[in-house]
Design an enzyme around this catalytic site. Structure first.
Site, PDB file in Angstrom:
ATOM      1  N   ASN A  79       0.622  -0.753   0.373  1.00  0.00           N
ATOM      2  CA  ASN A  79       0.097   0.008   0.334  1.00  0.00           C
ATOM      3  C   ASN A  79       0.823   1.220   0.038  1.00  0.00           C
ATOM      4  O   ASN A  79       1.810   1.566   0.801  1.00  0.00           O
ATOM      5  CB  ASN A  79      -0.514   0.090   0.705  1.00  0.00           C
ATOM      6  CG  ASN A  79      -2.003   1.275   1.203  1.00  0.00           C
ATOM      7  OD1 ASN A  79      -1.970   2.061   1.572  1.00  0.00           O
ATOM      8  ND2 ASN A  79      -3.351   0.481   1.577  1.00  0.00           N
ATOM      9  N   CYS A 136      -9.963  -3.831  -4.838  1.00  0.00           N
ATOM     10  CA  CYS A 136      -8.769  -5.326  -5.415  1.00  0.00           C
ATOM     11  C   CYS A 136      -9.551  -5.709  -5.723  1.00  0.00           C
ATOM     12  O   CYS A 136      -8.460  -6.747  -7.143  1.00  0.00           O
ATOM     13  CB  CYS A 136      -8.138  -5.037  -4.138  1.00  0.00           C
ATOM     14  SG  CYS A 136      -6.449  -3.997  -4.263  1.00  0.00           S
ATOM     15  N   GLU A 187      -2.597  -4.628  -3.946  1.00  0.00           N
ATOM     16  CA  GLU A 187      -2.661  -5.625  -4.655  1.00  0.00           C
ATOM     17  C   GLU A 187      -2.474  -4.608  -5.855  1.00  0.00           C
ATOM     18  O   GLU A 187      -1.753  -5.393  -7.208  1.00  0.00           O
ATOM     19  CB  GLU A 187      -4.170  -6.291  -4.126  1.00  0.00           C
ATOM     20  CG  GLU A 187      -4.362  -7.161  -2.941  1.00  0.00           C
ATOM     21  CD  GLU A 187      -5.001  -6.100  -1.850  1.00  0.00           C
ATOM     22  OE1 GLU A 187      -5.666  -6.763  -0.813  1.00  0.00           O
ATOM     23  OE2 GLU A 187      -4.684  -5.213  -2.286  1.00  0.00           O
ATOM     24  N   HIS A 246      -3.680   0.150  -3.126  1.00  0.00           N
ATOM     25  CA  HIS A 246      -2.776  -0.348  -1.990  1.00  0.00           C
ATOM     26  C   HIS A 246      -2.149  -1.772  -2.800  1.00  0.00           C
ATOM     27  O   HIS A 246      -1.796  -1.669  -3.125  1.00  0.00           O
ATOM     28  CB  HIS A 246      -4.364  -1.599  -2.008  1.00  0.00           C
ATOM     29  CG  HIS A 246      -5.679   0.226  -1.893  1.00  0.00           C
ATOM     30  ND1 HIS A 246      -6.595  -0.237  -1.740  1.00  0.00           N
ATOM     31  CD2 HIS A 246      -5.508   0.690  -0.628  1.00  0.00           C
ATOM     32  CE1 HIS A 246      -8.058   0.079  -0.897  1.00  0.00           C
ATOM     33  NE2 HIS A 246      -7.459   1.326  -0.789  1.00  0.00           N
ATOM     34  N   SER A 264      -7.752  -9.370   3.646  1.00  0.00           N
ATOM     35  CA  SER A 264      -8.729  -9.043   2.520  1.00  0.00           C
ATOM     36  C   SER A 264      -8.296  -8.222   1.661  1.00  0.00           C
ATOM     37  O   SER A 264      -9.181  -6.926   2.395  1.00  0.00           O
ATOM     38  CB  SER A 264      -9.948  -9.800   3.499  1.00  0.00           C
ATOM     39  OG  SER A 264     -11.095 -10.028   2.624  1.00  0.00           O
ATOM     40  N   ASP A 276      -8.273   4.857   4.729  1.00  0.00           N
ATOM     41  CA  ASP A 276      -8.493   3.916   4.128  1.00  0.00           C
ATOM     42  C   ASP A 276      -9.267   3.238   3.169  1.00  0.00           C
ATOM     43  O   ASP A 276      -8.927   2.968   1.568  1.00  0.00           O
ATOM     44  CB  ASP A 276      -6.737   3.523   3.996  1.00  0.00           C
ATOM     45  CG  ASP A 276      -5.950   2.981   3.128  1.00  0.00           C
ATOM     46  OD1 ASP A 276      -5.707   2.578   1.993  1.00  0.00           O
ATOM     47  OD2 ASP A 276      -6.021   0.899   3.464  1.00  0.00           O
ATOM     48  N   CYS A 322     -10.008  -5.726  -0.271  1.00  0.00           N
ATOM     49  CA  CYS A 322     -11.301  -4.101  -0.850  1.00  0.00           C
ATOM     50  C   CYS A 322     -12.466  -4.594  -2.390  1.00  0.00           C
ATOM     51  O   CYS A 322     -11.411  -5.344  -3.373  1.00  0.00           O
ATOM     52  CB  CYS A 322     -10.956  -3.195  -0.495  1.00  0.00           C
ATOM     53  SG  CYS A 322     -10.110  -2.516  -1.627  1.00  0.00           S
TER      54      CYS A 322
END
Length: 145
Positions: A39, A82, A52, A50, A77, A142, A79
């Protein structure tokens, strides 16, 4: 611990050391890391970087088949943003470090045929729990609260 999840954790720790949010990710194809990221919203003043998304960016353009044969490892996990990228590129499997501090779009990902493996890794949980306690303002920014 799996070396690819460890690489994602290393990315998350690098992000934290840079003053950012400790979420890391790696994209793996046939046992090789194609892209790694963390991130970087704070570091780059970005609305979308982010962990990912950063890993996908660093993987660069790939043939569609490569995405369809890859695994995305992420410390947290995914979002909605992503998760959308995961489905868009047809990534079939995501290994998630933890989903206790934040539950992303796992149900939606599964409904789209994505195989999820949730590790509930204690290091990932502790890293996020500590960060959220220390920087609730940044965490809330975020995740869009």
């Amino acid at each position: 611990m799996d070396r690819f999840m460890q690489a994602a954790i290393d990315e998350a720790q690098q992000g934290l050391a840079e003053g950012g949010i400790p979420i890391g990710s790696v994209l793996v194809h046939n046992g090789t890391i194609l892209g790694r990221g963390h991130n970087r919203r704070v570091q780059k003043g970005s609305a979308i970087l982010h962990g990912e998304m950063d890993a996908l960016e660093h993987a660069g353009r790939q043939p569609a088949q490569v995405y369809r044969e890859s695994v995305l490892y992420t410390t947290l996990s995914p979002c909605p943003m992503c998760s959308g990228a995961i489905v868009l590129y047809g990534i079939p499997k995501v290994v998630i470090g933890e989903n206790l501090t934040f539950m992303g779009e796992e149900e939606w990902l599964r409904s789209r045929g994505v195989n999820l493996e949730v590790l509930e890794d204690q290091h990932c949980i502790r890293m996020m729990t500590d960060f959220i306690a220390e920087r609730p303002d940044l965490w809330n920014e975020d995740i869009g609260i």
